[in-house]
Motif scaffolding. Structure first.
Motif, PDB file in Angstrom:
ATOM      1  N   LEU A 123     -14.356  13.513  -6.296  1.00 59.56           N
ATOM      2  CA  LEU A 123     -13.697  12.398  -5.624  1.00 59.56           C
ATOM      3  C   LEU A 123     -14.486  11.135  -5.893  1.00 59.56           C
ATOM      4  CD1 LEU A 123     -11.417  11.598  -3.568  1.00 59.56           C
ATOM      5  CD2 LEU A 123     -13.171  11.782  -1.808  1.00 59.56           C
ATOM      6  N   SER A 124     -13.794  10.112  -6.382  1.00 62.04           N
ATOM      7  CA  SER A 124     -14.478   8.836  -6.602  1.00 62.04           C
ATOM      8  C   SER A 124     -15.031   8.335  -5.277  1.00 62.04           C
ATOM      9  CB  SER A 124     -13.504   7.809  -7.187  1.00 62.04           C
ATOM     10  OG  SER A 124     -13.070   8.232  -8.468  1.00 62.04           O
ATOM     11  N   GLU A 125     -16.175   7.700  -5.322  1.00 62.96           N
ATOM     12  CA  GLU A 125     -16.860   7.283  -4.100  1.00 62.96           C
ATOM     13  C   GLU A 125     -16.061   6.259  -3.303  1.00 62.96           C
ATOM     14  OE1 GLU A 125     -20.703   5.956  -5.192  1.00 62.96           O
ATOM     15  OE2 GLU A 125     -21.433   7.929  -5.731  1.00 62.96           O
ATOM     16  N   ASP A 126     -15.314   5.417  -3.990  1.00 58.60           N
ATOM     17  CA  ASP A 126     -14.629   4.325  -3.309  1.00 58.60           C
ATOM     18  C   ASP A 126     -13.169   4.665  -3.044  1.00 58.60           C
ATOM     19  OD1 ASP A 126     -16.948   2.876  -3.485  1.00 58.60           O
ATOM     20  OD2 ASP A 126     -16.378   1.892  -5.353  1.00 58.60           O
ATOM     21  N   ILE A 127     -12.683   4.348  -1.851  1.00 58.83           N
ATOM     22  CA  ILE A 127     -11.254   4.359  -1.548  1.00 58.83           C
ATOM     23  C   ILE A 127     -10.802   2.903  -1.552  1.00 58.83           C
ATOM     24  CG2 ILE A 127      -9.524   4.743   0.240  1.00 58.83           C
ATOM     25  CD1 ILE A 127     -10.863   7.198   1.067  1.00 58.83           C
ATOM     26  N   ASN A 128      -9.802   2.609  -2.353  1.00 61.88           N
ATOM     27  CA  ASN A 128      -9.284   1.250  -2.399  1.00 61.88           C
ATOM     28  C   ASN A 128      -8.206   1.091  -1.333  1.00 61.88           C
ATOM     29  OD1 ASN A 128     -10.862   0.506  -4.670  1.00 61.88           O
ATOM     30  ND2 ASN A 128      -9.461   1.630  -5.980  1.00 61.88           N
ATOM     31  N   ILE A 129      -8.393   0.140  -0.440  1.00 58.26           N
ATOM     32  CA  ILE A 129      -7.452  -0.082   0.654  1.00 58.26           C
ATOM     33  C   ILE A 129      -6.803  -1.452   0.496  1.00 58.26           C
ATOM     34  CG2 ILE A 129      -7.185  -0.218   3.156  1.00 58.26           C
ATOM     35  CD1 ILE A 129      -9.685   1.459   3.430  1.00 58.26           C
ATOM     36  N   GLU A 130      -5.481  -1.471   0.616  1.00 63.42           N
ATOM     37  CA  GLU A 130      -4.744  -2.726   0.529  1.00 63.42           C
ATOM     38  C   GLU A 130      -3.858  -2.882   1.764  1.00 63.42           C
ATOM     39  OE1 GLU A 130      -2.571  -2.861  -3.082  1.00 63.42           O
ATOM     40  OE2 GLU A 130      -4.277  -2.302  -4.329  1.00 63.42           O
ATOM     41  N   VAL A 131      -3.721  -4.103   2.218  1.00 64.18           N
ATOM     42  CA  VAL A 131      -2.858  -4.406   3.362  1.00 64.18           C
ATOM     43  C   VAL A 131      -1.597  -5.088   2.845  1.00 64.18           C
ATOM     44  CG1 VAL A 131      -2.668  -5.665   5.537  1.00 64.18           C
ATOM     45  CG2 VAL A 131      -4.854  -4.638   4.879  1.00 64.18           C
ATOM     46  N   LEU A 132      -0.438  -4.504   3.154  1.00 67.99           N
ATOM     47  CA  LEU A 132       0.859  -5.012   2.682  1.00 67.99           C
ATOM     48  C   LEU A 132       1.541  -5.754   3.830  1.00 67.99           C
ATOM     49  CD1 LEU A 132       1.972  -1.721   0.884  1.00 67.99           C
ATOM     50  CD2 LEU A 132       0.595  -3.590  -0.045  1.00 67.99           C
ATOM     51  N   ARG A 133       1.483  -7.059   3.791  1.00 65.04           N
ATOM     52  CA  ARG A 133       2.024  -7.859   4.892  1.00 65.04           C
ATOM     53  C   ARG A 133       3.540  -8.059   4.764  1.00 65.04           C
ATOM     54  NH1 ARG A 133      -1.991 -10.191   7.744  1.00 65.04           N
ATOM     55  NH2 ARG A 133      -4.031 -10.472   6.760  1.00 65.04           N
ATOM     56  N   GLU A 134       4.009  -8.386   3.554  1.00 60.81           N
ATOM     57  CA  GLU A 134       5.403  -8.791   3.369  1.00 60.81           C
ATOM     58  C   GLU A 134       6.352  -7.615   3.161  1.00 60.81           C
ATOM     59  OE1 GLU A 134       6.088 -11.825   3.886  1.00 60.81           O
ATOM     60  OE2 GLU A 134       4.006 -12.506   3.973  1.00 60.81           O
ATOM     61  N   LYS A 135       5.872  -6.519   2.546  1.00 65.64           N
ATOM     62  CA  LYS A 135       6.744  -5.425   2.133  1.00 65.64           C
ATOM     63  C   LYS A 135       7.540  -4.833   3.299  1.00 65.64           C
ATOM     64  CE  LYS A 135       6.645  -1.002  -0.338  1.00 65.64           C
ATOM     65  NZ  LYS A 135       7.656  -1.380  -1.346  1.00 65.64           N
ATOM     66  N   TYR A 136       6.905  -4.725   4.473  1.00 68.90           N
ATOM     67  CA  TYR A 136       7.569  -4.102   5.625  1.00 68.90           C
ATOM     68  C   TYR A 136       7.886  -5.113   6.722  1.00 68.90           C
ATOM     69  CZ  TYR A 136       5.946   0.014   3.189  1.00 68.90           C
ATOM     70  OH  TYR A 136       5.715   0.960   2.225  1.00 68.90           O
ATOM     71  N   THR A 156      10.619  -6.686   7.251  1.00 74.35           N
ATOM     72  CA  THR A 156      11.943  -6.446   7.832  1.00 74.35           C
ATOM     73  C   THR A 156      11.927  -5.274   8.813  1.00 74.35           C
ATOM     74  OG1 THR A 156      12.514  -5.048   5.938  1.00 74.35           O
ATOM     75  CG2 THR A 156      13.158  -7.374   5.840  1.00 74.35           C
ATOM     76  N   GLN A 157      10.845  -4.485   8.805  1.00 80.44           N
ATOM     77  CA  GLN A 157      10.699  -3.372   9.748  1.00 80.44           C
ATOM     78  C   GLN A 157       9.786  -3.738  10.917  1.00 80.44           C
ATOM     79  OE1 GLN A 157       9.578   0.302   7.788  1.00 80.44           O
ATOM     80  NE2 GLN A 157      10.786  -0.186   5.960  1.00 80.44           N
ATOM     81  N   HIS A 158       9.379  -5.015  10.947  1.00 77.35           N
ATOM     82  CA  HIS A 158       8.452  -5.490  11.973  1.00 77.35           C
ATOM     83  C   HIS A 158       7.175  -4.636  11.956  1.00 77.35           C
ATOM     84  CE1 HIS A 158       7.161  -6.831  16.124  1.00 77.35           C
ATOM     85  NE2 HIS A 158       7.478  -7.966  15.524  1.00 77.35           N
ATOM     86  N   ALA A 159       6.634  -4.452  10.750  1.00 76.42           N
ATOM     87  CA  ALA A 159       5.453  -3.600  10.573  1.00 76.42           C
ATOM     88  C   ALA A 159       4.568  -4.156   9.462  1.00 76.42           C
ATOM     89  CB  ALA A 159       5.865  -2.171  10.245  1.00 76.42           C
ATOM     90  N   ILE A 160       3.337  -3.695   9.463  1.00 73.33           N
ATOM     91  CA  ILE A 160       2.364  -3.991   8.411  1.00 73.33           C
ATOM     92  C   ILE A 160       2.007  -2.668   7.734  1.00 73.33           C
ATOM     93  CG2 ILE A 160       0.008  -4.782   7.920  1.00 73.33           C
ATOM     94  CD1 ILE A 160       1.734  -7.067   8.660  1.00 73.33           C
ATOM     95  N   LEU A 205      -4.801   9.857  -9.750  1.00 70.91           N
ATOM     96  CA  LEU A 205      -4.611   8.854  -8.709  1.00 70.91           C
ATOM     97  C   LEU A 205      -3.593   9.325  -7.678  1.00 70.91           C
ATOM     98  CD1 LEU A 205      -5.502   5.946  -7.977  1.00 70.91           C
ATOM     99  CD2 LEU A 205      -3.454   5.147  -9.180  1.00 70.91           C
ATOM    100  N   ALA A 206      -3.904   9.113  -6.409  1.00 74.15           N
ATOM    101  CA  ALA A 206      -2.986   9.435  -5.313  1.00 74.15           C
ATOM    102  C   ALA A 206      -3.085   8.344  -4.265  1.00 74.15           C
ATOM    103  CB  ALA A 206      -3.327  10.794  -4.702  1.00 74.15           C
ATOM    104  N   GLY A 207      -1.988   8.103  -3.571  1.00 77.77           N
ATOM    105  CA  GLY A 207      -1.968   7.043  -2.566  1.00 77.77           C
ATOM    106  C   GLY A 207      -1.493   7.547  -1.219  1.00 77.77           C
ATOM    107  N   ALA A 208      -2.006   6.945  -0.156  1.00 79.39           N
ATOM    108  CA  ALA A 208      -1.593   7.280   1.212  1.00 79.39           C
ATOM    109  C   ALA A 208      -1.200   5.984   1.914  1.00 79.39           C
ATOM    110  CB  ALA A 208      -2.730   7.961   1.965  1.00 79.39           C
ATOM    111  N   LEU A 209      -0.049   6.015   2.569  1.00 86.05           N
ATOM    112  CA  LEU A 209       0.467   4.817   3.223  1.00 86.05           C
ATOM    113  C   LEU A 209       0.665   5.064   4.714  1.00 86.05           C
ATOM    114  CD1 LEU A 209       1.831   1.967   3.168  1.00 86.05           C
ATOM    115  CD2 LEU A 209       3.980   3.164   2.708  1.00 86.05           C
ATOM    116  N   THR A 210       0.196   4.129   5.523  1.00 84.91           N
ATOM    117  CA  THR A 210       0.494   4.167   6.959  1.00 84.91           C
ATOM    118  C   THR A 210       1.046   2.806   7.367  1.00 84.91           C
ATOM    119  OG1 THR A 210      -0.405   4.571   9.164  1.00 84.91           O
ATOM    120  CG2 THR A 210      -1.854   3.475   7.615  1.00 84.91           C
ATOM    121  N   LYS A 211       2.045   2.844   8.241  1.00 81.93           N
ATOM    122  CA  LYS A 211       2.643   1.600   8.726  1.00 81.93           C
ATOM    123  C   LYS A 211       2.258   1.376  10.192  1.00 81.93           C
ATOM    124  CE  LYS A 211       6.773   2.805   7.252  1.00 81.93           C
ATOM    125  NZ  LYS A 211       8.238   2.760   7.007  1.00 81.93           N
TER     126      LYS A 211
END
Length: 389
Positions: A345-358, A360-364, A191-197
């Motif tokens: 590579l598994s066929e599906d990429i799981n994407i989640e939207v983090l509204r609250e975590k950032y 304080t940075q005025h970001a999603i 498992l590996a994760g990629a994050l963009t703000k």
């Protein structure tokens, strides 16, 4: 009556997609003919020349037809009709963008379905990210890819220690049995994760192409990670090319010679040379650019027809920041047909939207999870140059 017939004719559906597919098939056929000629280092046959001429004529007819269709549509002010799949894609993209922005439309059909674990992100977005990764990373593009879930076992036949042999025989005397071994490589899922703000200021800008930004940012992050793992691997995780067995050890820890490059190239059998490339760090390429053969000719040359602008000993050169520079006992160069590398590579990429975590940075935050593994599938296709101690 004539007017009614004309109106009926103008509303008839036109199979533009079919014409475009025919054009793509013709382009692919032409590419295969040219690649065959280049790989065999020969001239075009009369039959191939005739077929190339036919392909060009057919392609011109299709392109002219598509132009006329578009002109006829503009003349009659008939808007291009979107297919059901295109309309569905637009709805999914709009719903995804709205979900990130926190916008809820009055039309419930255009909103994502939200459950206990968050929203169900459309597969079309994940597929676009994978396509972008494929475009960005040539190593992933050239490798043999398996899009399956769960563990994958790939069998192969090994004759390194023993092989089927043919020898002279004497009548009434038994033949001695000899054979190789059937082994396998097992690809798991790591498992590996990629994050963009995403800045909320950008989110509030209606002209900002949010979908393209998320897809590009996510794909670039995933591509960098995948390429690094395919080239260098990680202990007890993805091994990639790090387990290559065909190696040439350089005499020096700080320099590469022309003879060593030739030795690396010769390790790959001729049958696998057609699709072979060089992979190295940009600093390594700079050092090799100064090497000359016995006649004073540079080994590495600029080539406008090459995929990445340079050729070395007749093969394309790809540079990656993920490759080690020339240094003590580092693997500085790979050479070969990268289809010898297997990637699951598994066929599906799981994407989640983090509204609250950032907040304080005025970001999603938008995070994507991938599950993959990679090992060398065919040892004969790939060789490496390791610097000396």
């Amino acid at each position: 009556m004539i007017k009614n017939k004309l109106a009926e004719y103008r509303t008839l559906p036109i199979n533009e997609k079919g014409l475009e597919e025919q054009r793509a098939d013709l382009a692919l056929e032409l590419t295969r003919i040219v690649e065959s000629v280049e790989a065999e280092q020969r001239a075009f046959t009369d039959e191939e020349i005739a077929r190339v001429d036919e392909i060009k004529k057919e392609k011109e007819k299709i392109e002219r037809t598509l132009i006329l269709i578009e002109e006829q549509r503009d003349f009659n002010n008939i808007p291009a009709k979107k297919s059901a799949s295109e309309e569905g894609l637009e709805l999914e993209e709009r719903a995804f963008a709205n979900y990130i922005r926190g916008v809820v439309e009055t039309r419930t059909a255009t909103n994502l379905a939200v459950g206990d674990n968050g929203a169900v992100i459309p597969k079309t977005i994940a597929q676009k990210i994978i396509k972008k990764v494929y475009d960005i990373s040539p190593i992933y593009q050239l490798a043999t890819r398996y899009n399956v879930k769960g563990d994958l076992t790939i069998p192969y036949y090994d004759e390194s220690s023993s092989a089927i042999t043919t020898a002279y025989a004497t009548e009434f005397t038994d033949l001695e049995s000899s054979s190789g071994k059937f082994l396998n490589i097992e690809l798991k899922g790591y498992l590996a994760g990629a994050l963009t703000k995403v800045s909320k200021s950008l989110l509030n800008n209606s002209n900002f192409d949010l979908i393209s930004f998320v897809i590009t940012a996510m794909a670039e992050s995933i591509a960098r990670f995948i390429e690094k793992e395919l080239l260098k691997g990680s202990p007890s995780k993805i091994t990639g090319l790090s387990t290559v067995k065909q190696k040439v050890t350089a005499a020096s820890a700080t320099a590469v010679t022309a003879d060593e490059l030739i030795d690396v190239q010769e390790m790959v059998p001729d049958v696998y040379q057609a699709g072979a490339i060089w992979i190295m760090n940009k600093s390594t390429r700079s050092a090799i650019r100064k090497l000359k053969d016995n006649d004073g000719n540079y080994l590495l040359n600029k080539d406008v027809s090459a995929k990445w602008g340079y050729t070395l000993l007749g093969k394309d050169v790809y540079t990656s920041e993920n490759m080690d520079a020339i240094a003590t006992e580092k693997t500085s160069i790979y050479y070969g047909d990268m289809s010898g590398l297997a990637v699951k590579l598994s066929e599906d990429i799981n994407i989640e939207v983090l509204r609250e975590k950032y907040a304080t940075q005025h970001a999603i935050g938008v995070v994507g999870w991938v599950e993959l593994d990679s090992k060398i599938e065919n040892e004969q296709k790939i060789a490496a140059l390791v610097m000396g101690a």
